[in-house]
Design an enzyme around this catalytic site. Structure first.
Site, mmCIF file in Angstrom:
data_model
loop_
_atom_site.group_PDB
_atom_site.id
_atom_site.type_symbol
_atom_site.label_atom_id
_atom_site.label_comp_id
_atom_site.label_asym_id
_atom_site.label_seq_id
_atom_site.Cartn_x
_atom_site.Cartn_y
_atom_site.Cartn_z
ATOM 1 N N HIS A 202 48.343 -17.919 48.195
ATOM 2 C CA HIS A 202 47.525 -19.206 47.616
ATOM 3 C C HIS A 202 48.692 -19.294 47.049
ATOM 4 C CE1 HIS A 202 43.843 -17.450 49.529
ATOM 5 N NE2 HIS A 202 43.980 -16.515 50.402
ATOM 6 N N GLU B 210 44.434 -16.079 43.184
ATOM 7 C CA GLU B 210 43.191 -16.184 43.280
ATOM 8 C C GLU B 210 42.613 -14.965 42.442
ATOM 9 O OE1 GLU B 210 42.631 -15.988 47.562
ATOM 10 O OE2 GLU B 210 41.464 -17.717 46.858
HETATM 11 C C1 SG4 Z 1 42.773 -17.699 54.525
HETATM 12 O O1 SG4 Z 1 42.035 -18.588 54.659
HETATM 13 C C2 SG4 Z 1 43.141 -17.563 55.965
HETATM 14 O O2 SG4 Z 1 44.240 -18.267 56.292
HETATM 15 C C3 SG4 Z 1 42.164 -17.121 56.516
HETATM 16 O O3 SG4 Z 1 42.502 -16.099 58.273
HETATM 17 C C4 SG4 Z 1 41.563 -15.898 55.604
HETATM 18 O O4 SG4 Z 1 39.815 -15.530 56.434
HETATM 19 C C5 SG4 Z 1 40.645 -16.160 54.296
HETATM 20 O O5 SG4 Z 1 42.594 -16.864 53.633
HETATM 21 C C6 SG4 Z 1 39.968 -15.588 54.290
HETATM 22 O O6 SG4 Z 1 41.398 -14.059 53.281
HETATM 23 O O7 SG4 Z 1 42.338 -12.368 52.215
HETATM 24 N N1 SG4 Z 1 41.751 -15.111 50.918
HETATM 25 S S1 SG4 Z 1 41.016 -13.528 52.055
HETATM 26 O O8 SG4 Z 1 39.677 -13.269 51.630
HETATM 27 O O9 SG4 Z 1 41.085 -13.141 56.830
HETATM 28 C C7 SG4 Z 1 39.963 -14.146 57.137
HETATM 29 C C8 SG4 Z 1 42.411 -16.605 59.047
HETATM 30 O O10 SG4 Z 1 41.640 -17.477 58.646
HETATM 31 C C9 SG4 Z 1 38.445 -13.577 58.073
HETATM 32 C C10 SG4 Z 1 41.924 -16.228 59.842
HETATM 33 ZN ZN ZN Z 2 43.480 -14.951 50.692
#
Ligand code: SG4
Ligand code: ZN
Length: 258
Positions: free
Chosen positions: A97, A107
Protein backbone atom coordinates in the site's frame (compact mmCIF):
# COMPACT_ATOMS: atom_id res chain seq x y z
CA UNK A 1 -18.73 -4.05 -12.12
CA UNK A 2 -18.94 -6.47 -9.23
CA UNK A 3 -15.96 -6.31 -6.92
CA UNK A 4 -15.12 -2.86 -8.24
CA UNK A 5 -13.92 -0.28 -5.73
CA UNK A 6 -11.73 2.77 -5.61
CA UNK A 7 -9.76 4.76 -3.06
CA UNK A 8 -11.18 8.23 -3.81
CA UNK A 9 -14.31 7.68 -1.69
CA UNK A 10 -13.79 4.62 0.53
CA UNK A 11 -17.07 5.43 2.32
CA UNK A 12 -18.82 4.29 -0.87
CA UNK A 13 -17.66 0.72 -0.16
CA UNK A 14 -20.40 0.44 2.50
CA UNK A 15 -23.19 0.49 -0.09
CA UNK A 16 -22.07 -2.81 -1.66
CA UNK A 17 -20.23 -4.24 1.35
CA UNK A 18 -22.05 -3.39 4.61
CA UNK A 19 -19.44 -5.22 6.75
CA UNK A 20 -17.03 -2.41 5.80
CA UNK A 21 -18.65 -0.49 8.69
CA UNK A 22 -18.51 -3.45 11.09
CA UNK A 23 -17.08 -3.42 14.63
CA UNK A 24 -13.61 -4.86 13.89
CA UNK A 25 -12.38 -3.03 10.81
CA UNK A 26 -8.80 -2.37 9.68
CA UNK A 27 -6.54 -0.50 9.44
CA UNK A 28 -6.32 1.29 12.80
CA UNK A 29 -4.19 3.95 14.41
CA UNK A 30 -1.89 2.36 17.01
CA UNK A 31 -1.51 4.55 20.10
CA UNK A 32 1.45 3.22 22.01
CA UNK A 33 -0.10 4.11 25.36
CA UNK A 34 -3.04 1.81 24.53
CA UNK A 35 -0.86 -1.21 23.75
CA UNK A 36 -1.00 -3.88 26.47
CA UNK A 37 1.37 -6.73 27.13
CA UNK A 38 -0.32 -10.04 26.37
CA UNK A 39 -0.64 -11.76 29.76
CA UNK A 40 -1.08 -15.40 28.91
CA UNK A 41 2.04 -17.40 28.15
CA UNK A 42 2.06 -18.35 24.47
CA UNK A 43 4.42 -20.36 22.28
CA UNK A 44 6.72 -18.02 20.35
CA UNK A 45 5.82 -17.05 16.81
CA UNK A 46 7.57 -19.35 14.35
CA UNK A 47 7.77 -19.77 10.62
CA UNK A 48 9.28 -21.91 7.88
CA UNK A 49 9.74 -21.67 4.12
CA UNK A 50 10.83 -18.05 4.17
CA UNK A 51 14.42 -18.96 3.27
CA UNK A 52 13.38 -21.27 0.44
CA UNK A 53 13.50 -19.98 -3.13
CA UNK A 54 10.19 -20.71 -4.88
CA UNK A 55 10.15 -22.68 -8.15
CA UNK A 56 8.16 -19.87 -9.75
CA UNK A 57 7.38 -16.31 -8.74
CA UNK A 58 4.83 -13.92 -10.27
CA UNK A 59 4.02 -10.25 -9.85
CA UNK A 60 0.57 -8.93 -10.77
CA UNK A 61 -0.95 -5.47 -10.98
CA UNK A 62 -4.52 -6.27 -9.89
CA UNK A 63 -5.69 -2.67 -10.19
CA UNK A 64 -5.68 -2.22 -6.40
CA UNK A 65 -2.07 -3.15 -5.60
CA UNK A 66 0.96 -5.03 -6.82
CA UNK A 67 0.91 -8.59 -5.63
CA UNK A 68 3.72 -11.14 -5.36
CA UNK A 69 2.94 -14.86 -5.34
CA UNK A 70 4.99 -18.00 -5.73
CA UNK A 71 5.05 -21.76 -6.06
CA UNK A 72 7.29 -23.41 -3.48
CA UNK A 73 8.61 -26.97 -3.37
CA UNK A 74 6.29 -29.35 -1.48
CA UNK A 75 6.11 -28.64 2.28
CA UNK A 76 8.12 -25.42 1.93
CA UNK A 77 5.32 -22.94 1.25
CA UNK A 78 6.03 -20.08 3.70
CA UNK A 79 4.01 -20.73 6.85
CA UNK A 80 3.63 -18.99 10.23
CA UNK A 81 2.36 -20.37 13.55
CA UNK A 82 2.49 -19.69 17.29
CA UNK A 83 2.24 -16.33 19.05
CA UNK A 84 -1.43 -15.25 18.89
CA UNK A 85 -2.14 -17.89 16.21
CA UNK A 86 -3.63 -21.35 16.71
CA UNK A 87 -2.69 -23.77 13.93
CA UNK A 88 -0.72 -23.22 10.73
CA UNK A 89 -1.19 -20.24 8.41
CA UNK A 90 0.12 -20.59 4.86
CA UNK A 91 1.21 -17.68 2.67
CA UNK A 92 -1.15 -16.66 -0.14
CA UNK A 93 0.52 -13.49 -1.41
CA UNK A 94 2.45 -10.36 -0.53
CA UNK A 95 1.21 -6.89 -1.56
CA UNK A 96 1.83 -3.22 -0.82
CA UNK A 97 0.00 0.00 0.00
CA UNK A 98 1.43 3.39 -0.97
CA UNK A 99 0.56 7.06 -1.45
CA UNK A 100 1.11 9.87 -3.95
CA UNK A 101 3.77 11.50 -1.78
CA UNK A 102 5.92 10.66 1.22
CA UNK A 103 3.46 11.96 3.84
CA UNK A 104 1.00 9.11 3.37
CA UNK A 105 0.79 5.55 2.06
CA UNK A 106 0.64 3.18 5.03
CA UNK A 107 -2.71 1.83 6.16
CA UNK A 108 -1.80 1.47 9.83
CA UNK A 109 -0.56 4.59 11.57
CA UNK A 110 1.45 4.87 14.79
CA UNK A 111 0.52 7.80 17.05
CA UNK A 112 -1.27 9.22 13.98
CA UNK A 113 1.94 9.11 11.96
CA UNK A 114 1.69 7.69 8.42
CA UNK A 115 4.54 5.93 6.65
CA UNK A 116 5.08 6.06 2.86
CA UNK A 117 4.75 2.28 2.34
CA UNK A 118 3.23 -0.75 4.07
CA UNK A 119 3.88 -4.37 3.10
CA UNK A 120 1.29 -7.10 3.82
CA UNK A 121 2.03 -10.82 3.82
CA UNK A 122 -1.37 -12.53 3.69
CA UNK A 123 -1.63 -16.04 5.20
CA UNK A 124 -4.70 -18.30 5.53
CA UNK A 125 -5.44 -20.93 8.14
CA UNK A 126 -4.78 -24.38 6.65
CA UNK A 127 -7.52 -25.96 8.76
CA UNK A 128 -10.01 -24.14 6.49
CA UNK A 129 -8.76 -25.81 3.24
CA UNK A 130 -8.57 -22.67 1.07
CA UNK A 131 -8.45 -18.89 1.35
CA UNK A 132 -12.06 -18.24 0.26
CA UNK A 133 -13.28 -20.56 3.01
CA UNK A 134 -10.82 -19.08 5.53
CA UNK A 135 -12.18 -15.56 4.94
CA UNK A 136 -15.52 -16.69 6.39
CA UNK A 137 -13.99 -17.44 9.81
CA UNK A 138 -13.00 -14.92 12.49
CA UNK A 139 -9.49 -16.43 12.73
CA UNK A 140 -9.17 -17.41 9.06
CA UNK A 141 -6.45 -14.96 7.95
CA UNK A 142 -3.17 -13.77 9.48
CA UNK A 143 -1.52 -10.73 7.90
CA UNK A 144 2.05 -9.81 8.79
CA UNK A 145 2.39 -6.07 8.28
CA UNK A 146 5.58 -4.04 7.90
CA UNK A 147 5.79 -0.24 7.92
CA UNK A 148 8.52 1.31 5.81
CA UNK A 149 10.02 4.73 6.23
CA UNK A 150 11.99 6.75 3.64
CA UNK A 151 15.72 6.19 4.04
CA UNK A 152 18.77 5.31 1.97
CA UNK A 153 18.94 1.53 2.46
CA UNK A 154 17.40 -0.40 -0.42
CA UNK A 155 15.18 -3.37 0.40
CA UNK A 156 16.51 -6.36 -1.57
CA UNK A 157 13.08 -7.97 -2.01
CA UNK A 158 11.56 -4.76 -3.38
CA UNK A 159 14.60 -4.32 -5.64
CA UNK A 160 14.05 -7.78 -7.13
CA UNK A 161 10.34 -7.12 -7.70
CA UNK A 162 10.68 -3.68 -9.22
CA UNK A 163 13.14 -4.85 -11.88
CA UNK A 164 10.05 -6.07 -13.76
CA UNK A 165 7.51 -3.39 -12.76
CA UNK A 166 7.78 -1.99 -16.32
CA UNK A 167 5.91 -5.12 -17.48
CA UNK A 168 2.95 -4.60 -15.13
CA UNK A 169 2.38 -0.83 -15.36
CA UNK A 170 -1.27 -1.37 -16.27
CA UNK A 171 -4.03 -3.05 -14.24
CA UNK A 172 -4.38 -6.79 -14.88
CA UNK A 173 -0.86 -7.19 -16.24
CA UNK A 174 1.18 -10.00 -14.74
CA UNK A 175 4.66 -11.44 -15.31
CA UNK A 176 6.88 -14.17 -13.93
CA UNK A 177 10.07 -12.92 -12.28
CA UNK A 178 13.39 -14.46 -11.25
CA UNK A 179 12.37 -16.31 -8.03
CA UNK A 180 13.85 -15.24 -4.68
CA UNK A 181 13.27 -16.35 -1.06
CA UNK A 182 11.03 -14.04 0.98
CA UNK A 183 13.84 -13.58 3.51
CA UNK A 184 15.25 -11.01 1.04
CA UNK A 185 12.58 -8.63 2.38
CA UNK A 186 14.58 -8.66 5.63
CA UNK A 187 11.77 -9.72 7.93
CA UNK A 188 12.44 -9.64 11.64
CA UNK A 189 8.99 -9.87 13.12
CA UNK A 190 10.09 -12.68 15.38
CA UNK A 191 13.00 -11.15 17.22
CA UNK A 192 11.98 -7.52 17.55
CA UNK A 193 8.40 -7.98 18.65
CA UNK A 194 5.10 -7.07 17.11
CA UNK A 195 1.72 -5.58 17.84
CA UNK A 196 -1.35 -7.79 17.37
CA UNK A 197 -5.12 -7.11 17.23
CA UNK A 198 -8.25 -8.56 15.63
CA UNK A 199 -9.37 -6.78 12.48
CA UNK A 200 -10.46 -7.16 8.88
CA UNK A 201 -9.35 -7.11 5.27
CA UNK A 202 -8.63 -3.48 4.37
CA UNK A 203 -10.40 -3.81 1.00
CA UNK A 204 -13.89 -4.99 0.09
CA UNK A 205 -15.40 -7.33 1.16
CA UNK A 206 -13.76 -6.09 4.44
CA UNK A 207 -14.24 -9.57 5.99
CA UNK A 208 -13.70 -9.51 9.76
CA UNK A 209 -11.41 -12.52 9.59
CA UNK A 210 -7.91 -11.14 10.13
CA UNK A 211 -5.47 -11.55 13.00
CA UNK A 212 -3.06 -8.67 12.39
CA UNK A 213 0.61 -8.87 13.40
CA UNK A 214 2.47 -5.62 12.79
CA UNK A 215 6.22 -5.43 13.16
CA UNK A 216 7.43 -2.80 15.61
CA UNK A 217 10.66 -2.41 13.67
CA UNK A 218 10.26 0.16 10.91
CA UNK A 219 12.05 -0.83 7.69
CA UNK A 220 13.69 1.36 5.07
CA UNK A 221 12.44 2.13 1.58
CA UNK A 222 14.35 4.35 -0.86
CA UNK A 223 12.86 7.17 -2.90
CA UNK A 224 13.57 5.20 -6.10
CA UNK A 225 11.63 2.23 -4.73
CA UNK A 226 8.69 4.46 -3.76
CA UNK A 227 8.68 6.07 -7.22
CA UNK A 228 8.49 2.61 -8.80
CA UNK A 229 5.29 1.83 -6.88
CA UNK A 230 3.81 5.23 -7.76
CA UNK A 231 4.36 4.59 -11.49
CA UNK A 232 2.06 1.55 -11.38
CA UNK A 233 -1.37 2.51 -12.69
CA UNK A 234 -4.30 1.57 -10.48
CA UNK A 235 -8.02 1.30 -11.31
CA UNK A 236 -9.89 4.65 -11.54
CA UNK A 237 -6.48 6.35 -11.88
CA UNK A 238 -6.20 6.18 -8.08
CA UNK A 239 -2.90 7.74 -6.97
CA UNK A 240 -2.89 5.84 -3.66
CA UNK A 241 -4.22 2.56 -2.30
CA UNK A 242 -4.46 2.93 1.46
CA UNK A 243 -7.73 2.83 3.38
CA UNK A 244 -8.15 5.47 6.13
CA UNK A 245 -7.94 4.22 9.71
CA UNK A 246 -11.12 2.79 11.24
CA UNK A 247 -12.60 3.04 14.76
CA UNK A 248 -10.87 0.84 17.34
CA UNK A 249 -14.15 0.22 19.22
CA UNK A 250 -12.53 -0.90 22.49
CA UNK A 251 -10.50 -3.68 20.87
CA UNK A 252 -7.35 -4.54 22.82
CA UNK A 253 -4.00 -4.10 21.05
CA UNK A 254 -1.26 -6.35 22.41
CA UNK A 255 2.49 -6.22 22.21
CA UNK A 256 4.26 -9.57 21.92
CA UNK A 257 7.88 -10.60 21.60
CA UNK A 258 9.63 -13.92 21.98
C1 SG4 B 1 -4.90 -5.93 -1.76
O1 SG4 B 1 -5.85 -5.29 -2.61
C2 SG4 B 1 -4.53 -7.30 -2.34
O2 SG4 B 1 -4.13 -7.16 -3.67
C3 SG4 B 1 -5.70 -8.26 -2.21
O3 SG4 B 1 -5.33 -9.55 -2.68
C4 SG4 B 1 -6.09 -8.37 -0.74
O4 SG4 B 1 -7.19 -9.27 -0.59
C5 SG4 B 1 -6.50 -7.01 -0.23
O5 SG4 B 1 -5.43 -6.08 -0.41
C6 SG4 B 1 -6.84 -7.05 1.26
O6 SG4 B 1 -5.76 -7.56 2.00
O7 SG4 B 1 -4.09 -7.52 3.71
N1 SG4 B 1 -4.85 -5.31 2.85
S1 SG4 B 1 -5.25 -6.79 3.26
O8 SG4 B 1 -6.33 -6.74 4.22
O9 SG4 B 1 -5.88 -10.91 0.30
C7 SG4 B 1 -6.97 -10.51 -0.06
C8 SG4 B 1 -6.14 -10.15 -3.58
O10 SG4 B 1 -7.06 -9.57 -4.13
C9 SG4 B 1 -8.17 -11.34 0.11
C10 SG4 B 1 -5.81 -11.57 -3.89
ZN1 ZN C 1 -3.00 -4.95 2.37
Amino acid sequence: RRGHFGYTRPDDWLADFPICSGPRQSPINIELQDVKMMESKRPPLGRYGYDTRPKKMTITNNGHSVQLSGVWPARDTPTVYGGPLTGLYELAQVHFHWGADNDAGSEHTVANHSFPLEMHMVHWKKAYQNISEAIKHDDGIAVLGYLLSLDKNANMGIERMRTDFSKILKPRQSTDIDPFPLSLFDLDLLKEGYVTYLGSLTTPPCSESVIWLISVRIKDVTIDELESFRKLQLDNHDDHNYRPTQPLNDRPIYYLYD
